[in-house]
Design a protein around this motif. Structure first.
Motif, PDB file in Angstrom:
ATOM      1  N   GLY A  70      44.356  36.740  44.662  1.00 23.18           N
ATOM      2  CA  GLY A  70      44.840  37.971  44.939  1.00 23.18           C
ATOM      3  C   GLY A  70      46.353  38.156  44.919  1.00 23.18           C
ATOM      4  N   PRO A  71      46.833  39.114  45.177  1.00 18.61           N
ATOM      5  CA  PRO A  71      48.335  39.077  45.317  1.00 18.61           C
ATOM      6  C   PRO A  71      48.896  38.313  46.403  1.00 18.61           C
ATOM      7  CG  PRO A  71      47.444  41.383  45.407  1.00 18.61           C
ATOM      8  CD  PRO A  71      46.323  40.369  45.724  1.00 18.61           C
ATOM      9  N   ASP A  72      48.262  38.006  47.484  1.00 16.38           N
ATOM     10  CA  ASP A  72      48.831  37.166  48.820  1.00 16.38           C
ATOM     11  C   ASP A  72      47.888  35.942  48.823  1.00 16.38           C
ATOM     12  OD1 ASP A  72      46.532  38.524  49.409  1.00 16.38           O
ATOM     13  OD2 ASP A  72      47.263  39.185  51.479  1.00 16.38           O
ATOM     14  N   ARG A  73      47.156  35.860  47.842  1.00 14.97           N
ATOM     15  CA  ARG A  73      46.272  34.473  47.825  1.00 14.97           C
ATOM     16  C   ARG A  73      46.418  33.555  46.836  1.00 14.97           C
ATOM     17  NH1 ARG A  73      40.629  36.774  48.695  1.00 14.97           N
ATOM     18  NH2 ARG A  73      41.457  38.598  47.343  1.00 14.97           N
ATOM     19  N   VAL A  74      47.467  32.586  46.675  1.00 16.71           N
ATOM     20  CA  VAL A  74      47.926  31.970  45.572  1.00 16.71           C
ATOM     21  C   VAL A  74      47.440  30.310  46.050  1.00 16.71           C
ATOM     22  CG1 VAL A  74      49.109  31.105  43.834  1.00 16.71           C
ATOM     23  CG2 VAL A  74      49.355  33.617  44.837  1.00 16.71           C
ATOM     24  N   TRP A  75      46.649  29.817  45.160  1.00 15.00           N
ATOM     25  CA  TRP A  75      46.210  28.415  45.840  1.00 15.00           C
ATOM     26  C   TRP A  75      46.764  27.281  45.049  1.00 15.00           C
ATOM     27  CZ3 TRP A  75      43.087  27.508  50.257  1.00 15.00           C
ATOM     28  CH2 TRP A  75      42.565  28.822  50.937  1.00 15.00           C
ATOM     29  N   GLY A  81      42.451  18.438  47.389  1.00 10.50           N
ATOM     30  CA  GLY A  81      41.599  19.622  47.805  1.00 10.50           C
ATOM     31  C   GLY A  81      42.738  20.870  47.858  1.00 10.50           C
ATOM     32  N   LEU A  82      42.003  22.057  47.699  1.00  9.48           N
ATOM     33  CA  LEU A  82      43.040  23.277  47.620  1.00  9.48           C
ATOM     34  C   LEU A  82      43.824  23.780  48.692  1.00  9.48           C
ATOM     35  CD1 LEU A  82      40.162  25.761  45.959  1.00  9.48           C
ATOM     36  CD2 LEU A  82      42.200  24.457  44.697  1.00  9.48           C
ATOM     37  N   GLU A  83      44.947  24.111  48.299  1.00  8.87           N
ATOM     38  CA  GLU A  83      46.176  24.291  49.660  1.00  8.87           C
ATOM     39  C   GLU A  83      46.685  25.824  49.294  1.00  8.87           C
ATOM     40  OE1 GLU A  83      48.861  21.083  50.517  1.00  8.87           O
ATOM     41  OE2 GLU A  83      47.781  20.307  48.370  1.00  8.87           O
ATOM     42  N   LEU A  84      46.480  26.716  50.094  1.00  7.51           N
ATOM     43  CA  LEU A  84      47.045  28.019  50.007  1.00  7.51           C
ATOM     44  C   LEU A  84      48.799  27.926  50.127  1.00  7.51           C
ATOM     45  CD1 LEU A  84      46.579  31.091  50.223  1.00  7.51           C
ATOM     46  CD2 LEU A  84      46.574  30.960  52.615  1.00  7.51           C
ATOM     47  N   THR A  85      49.405  28.497  49.277  1.00  8.16           N
ATOM     48  CA  THR A  85      50.719  28.485  49.165  1.00  8.16           C
ATOM     49  C   THR A  85      51.194  29.850  49.839  1.00  8.16           C
ATOM     50  OG1 THR A  85      51.153  29.533  47.050  1.00  8.16           O
ATOM     51  CG2 THR A  85      50.571  27.431  46.823  1.00  8.16           C
ATOM     52  N   GLY A  86      52.602  29.761  49.762  1.00  5.20           N
ATOM     53  CA  GLY A  86      53.279  31.016  50.479  1.00  5.20           C
ATOM     54  C   GLY A  86      53.949  32.006  49.422  1.00  5.20           C
ATOM     55  N   LEU A  87      53.266  31.716  48.061  1.00  4.30           N
ATOM     56  CA  LEU A  87      53.773  32.615  47.255  1.00  4.30           C
ATOM     57  C   LEU A  87      53.083  33.917  47.048  1.00  4.30           C
ATOM     58  CD1 LEU A  87      54.725  31.579  43.519  1.00  4.30           C
ATOM     59  CD2 LEU A  87      53.243  33.657  43.936  1.00  4.30           C
ATOM     60  N   ARG A  88      53.807  35.090  46.896  1.00  2.89           N
ATOM     61  CA  ARG A  88      52.998  36.366  47.176  1.00  2.89           C
ATOM     62  C   ARG A  88      53.535  37.358  45.830  1.00  2.89           C
ATOM     63  NH1 ARG A  88      50.931  33.775  50.332  1.00  2.89           N
ATOM     64  NH2 ARG A  88      50.637  34.280  52.621  1.00  2.89           N
ATOM     65  N   PHE A  89      52.431  38.011  45.416  1.00  2.53           N
ATOM     66  CA  PHE A  89      52.857  38.973  44.393  1.00  2.53           C
ATOM     67  C   PHE A  89      52.944  40.361  45.272  1.00  2.53           C
ATOM     68  CE2 PHE A  89      50.851  35.885  41.755  1.00  2.53           C
ATOM     69  CZ  PHE A  89      51.473  35.885  40.427  1.00  2.53           C
ATOM     70  N   GLY A  90      53.678  41.448  44.637  1.00  5.61           N
ATOM     71  CA  GLY A  90      53.745  42.609  45.036  1.00  5.61           C
ATOM     72  C   GLY A  90      52.795  43.445  45.147  1.00  5.61           C
ATOM     73  N   SER A  91      51.897  43.383  44.281  1.00  2.00           N
ATOM     74  CA  SER A  91      50.579  44.220  44.305  1.00  2.00           C
ATOM     75  C   SER A  91      49.350  43.482  43.293  1.00  2.00           C
ATOM     76  CB  SER A  91      50.822  45.526  43.791  1.00  2.00           C
ATOM     77  OG  SER A  91      51.446  45.757  42.481  1.00  2.00           O
ATOM     78  N   ASP A  92      48.445  44.048  43.198  1.00  2.00           N
ATOM     79  CA  ASP A  92      47.488  43.526  42.059  1.00  2.00           C
ATOM     80  C   ASP A  92      47.801  43.832  40.668  1.00  2.00           C
ATOM     81  OD1 ASP A  92      44.737  42.221  41.472  1.00  2.00           O
ATOM     82  OD2 ASP A  92      44.529  44.192  40.750  1.00  2.00           O
ATOM     83  N   THR A  93      48.386  45.005  40.588  1.00  2.00           N
ATOM     84  CA  THR A  93      49.100  45.393  39.333  1.00  2.00           C
ATOM     85  C   THR A  93      50.093  44.255  38.769  1.00  2.00           C
ATOM     86  OG1 THR A  93      49.016  48.033  40.186  1.00  2.00           O
ATOM     87  CG2 THR A  93      50.339  47.151  38.121  1.00  2.00           C
ATOM     88  N   GLU A  94      50.734  43.730  39.510  1.00  2.00           N
ATOM     89  CA  GLU A  94      51.678  42.523  39.079  1.00  2.00           C
ATOM     90  C   GLU A  94      50.767  41.739  38.785  1.00  2.00           C
ATOM     91  OE1 GLU A  94      54.745  41.407  41.816  1.00  2.00           O
ATOM     92  OE2 GLU A  94      55.486  43.349  41.907  1.00  2.00           O
ATOM     93  N   VAL A  95      49.579  41.185  39.262  1.00  2.00           N
ATOM     94  CA  VAL A  95      48.863  40.102  38.812  1.00  2.00           C
ATOM     95  C   VAL A  95      48.345  40.303  37.707  1.00  2.00           C
ATOM     96  CG1 VAL A  95      46.792  38.587  39.639  1.00  2.00           C
ATOM     97  CG2 VAL A  95      48.524  39.556  41.477  1.00  2.00           C
ATOM     98  N   GLN A  96      47.781  41.484  37.433  1.00  2.00           N
ATOM     99  CA  GLN A  96      47.060  42.009  36.172  1.00  2.00           C
ATOM    100  C   GLN A  96      48.121  41.871  35.165  1.00  2.00           C
ATOM    101  OE1 GLN A  96      44.639  45.551  36.354  1.00  2.00           O
ATOM    102  NE2 GLN A  96      44.623  45.799  34.239  1.00  2.00           N
ATOM    103  N   ALA A  97      49.289  42.645  35.270  1.00  2.00           N
ATOM    104  CA  ALA A  97      50.110  42.345  34.273  1.00  2.00           C
ATOM    105  C   ALA A  97      50.550  40.976  33.536  1.00  2.00           C
ATOM    106  CB  ALA A  97      51.572  43.235  34.743  1.00  2.00           C
ATOM    107  N   LEU A  98      50.721  40.037  34.697  1.00  2.00           N
ATOM    108  CA  LEU A  98      51.076  38.693  34.340  1.00  2.00           C
ATOM    109  C   LEU A  98      49.764  38.063  33.562  1.00  2.00           C
ATOM    110  CD1 LEU A  98      52.656  35.955  34.366  1.00  2.00           C
ATOM    111  CD2 LEU A  98      51.344  35.547  36.643  1.00  2.00           C
ATOM    112  N   ALA A  99      48.722  38.365  34.012  1.00  2.00           N
ATOM    113  CA  ALA A  99      47.271  37.716  33.544  1.00  2.00           C
ATOM    114  C   ALA A  99      47.214  38.313  32.003  1.00  2.00           C
ATOM    115  CB  ALA A  99      46.143  38.172  33.927  1.00  2.00           C
TER     116      ALA A  99
END
Length: 390
Positions: A70-75, A81-99
């Motif tokens: 999700g925009p605020d859940r980048v692992w 093991g998995l670690e949560l980072t501090g990186l954030r997207f502005g919105s899901d639209t940005e994630v979808q555009a990158l994908a």
């Protein structure tokens, strides 16, 4: 400024090079200084050709996977093991555009008619899922291909193998035994396979068949085949089973399937049973003991009965090397011999249990030593059919 430069580079239709990016940044009219200009060039290049905001994570040492839930859940996964980072997207639209951009760069399309897509890019394997197939946000999973290949000595120094298992693995390759490396996702199967293939005689021809090109052995004679997905019309696909058949016409001294995950297991076992010794591959399994069940499931996909699969595998395979993920890191947890039971079942009998606090030699140790000393052509035919008791 970054958006301005990106738009300029996309609008003129010319190939994107670092020199052109630097010129575009310089002509933007912003006073950035030398260091700021370099950062701007890197950022625009990541936006156009790399992973965008995720590029900084991909450059971190040891990162093997980047997972966007999700925009605020980048692992990320760096082997612990998995670690949560501090990186954030502005919105899901940005994630979808990158994908969508990454999938398009791989020659495929991500939209409502194709909501689940994976592609191979230079150095990355990218998988994306759109809503509503994804019940939450757009999902983006990126596997990073590391080109570094370790020597067996380096793996031993890093604690992946102990001295005794390192010696067994060397003899296994020299004796041209047929083997599978098993383990869960992220346990280092591909890394170990590349290392073992690097031990092959330089005069041998290695033909690699992979769904995603990840193997990179240090060897002078390697050719690779990679499966291909269908185009937007659904045609043009080439699966691993077909690639194994093609590889057999390419005079392989060692035939290797990067990951057995479908009907290609039938072709690989058939090749091992018709004189292609020294073959190998990896397979997903939670333990060496579960490899027979996993093979049976893959054989069923190829239309093989359990009886046929057991006979083929018992005759073809010599050794299973199992990797596990422990608190101390990824390790070779077991080396087992493959054999048939008295009632025809396929068995993986423990031969060596590295890092064990008790006796590290299991009931298959004597059979393993016999196979290692026998090698190819040094014993009577059919010796792989011996009956063992786990």
């Amino acid at each position: 400024m970054v958006r301005q430069v990106r738009r300029q580079m996309l609008d003129d239709g010319e190939p994107v090079t670092r020199a052109r990016l630097a010129a575009a940044v310089q002509s933007s009219g912003r006073l950035l200084g030398a260091e700021g200009a370099l950062r701007a060039v890197d950022r625009v290049q990541a936006e156009l050709q790399g992973l965008g905001p995720l590029q900084e994570l991909a450059l971190l040492p040891g990162i093997s996977d980047i997972l966007v839930n999700g925009p605020d859940r980048v692992w990320v996964d760096s082997g612990h093991g998995l670690e949560l980072t501090g990186l954030r997207f502005g919105s899901d639209t940005e994630v979808q555009a990158l994908a969508a951009r990454l999938i398009a760069a791989g020659g495929r399309r991500l939209d409502d008619s194709n909501p689940c897509v994976d592609v191979q890019l230079r150095g990355y394997r990218v998988h994306a899922v759109l809503r509503p197939v994804s019940t939450g946000s757009t999902l983006l999973s990126i596997r990073i291909r590391r080109t570094l290949t370790f020597t067996l000595e380096e793996l031993q120094a890093g604690g992946t193998v102990d001295p005794e298992s390192a010696g067994v693995l060397r003899r296994m390759v020299a004796a041209r035994l047929n083997f599978l490396i098993s383990g869960a996702t992220g346990t280092g199967k591909t890394t170990l396979l590349s290392t073992l293939l690097s031990l092959s005689d330089p005069r041998e021809r290695l033909v690699l068949v992979e769904d995603a090109a990840e193997l990179d052995p240090r060897h002078p004679h390697v050719v690779g085949l990679q499966s291909r997905h269908g185009n937007v019309e659904g045609t043009g696909s080439v699966d691993q089973a077909e690639l194994v058949r093609q590889a057999l016409r390419m005079r392989p001294d060692r035939l290797v399937v990067g990951e057995c995950r479908g009907a290609e297991v039938r072709e690989l076992l058939a090749a091992m049973n018709t004189g292609h010794d020294g073959a190998g591959g990896t397979i997903h399994a939670n333990s060496a003991a579960s490899v027979p069940a996993r093979l049976a499931a893959l054989g069923a996909l190829a239309g093989m009965s359990s009886t046929a699969l057991n006979l083929q595998a018992a005759s073809a395979l010599d050794v299973v090397v199992h990797l596990g993920r422990e608190a101390a890191g990824r390790r070779v947890a077991e080396i087992a011999v493959v054999a048939a039971s008295s009632d025809g079942r396929l068995l993986t009998v423990p031969a060596l249990l590295p890092f064990s606090s008790a006796n590290s030699h299991g009931p298959g140790w004597a059979a393993l030593q016999e196979r290692l000393s026998r090698g190819v052509g040094n014993g009577p035919a059919g010796m792989r059919h011996e009956t063992l008791t786990p």
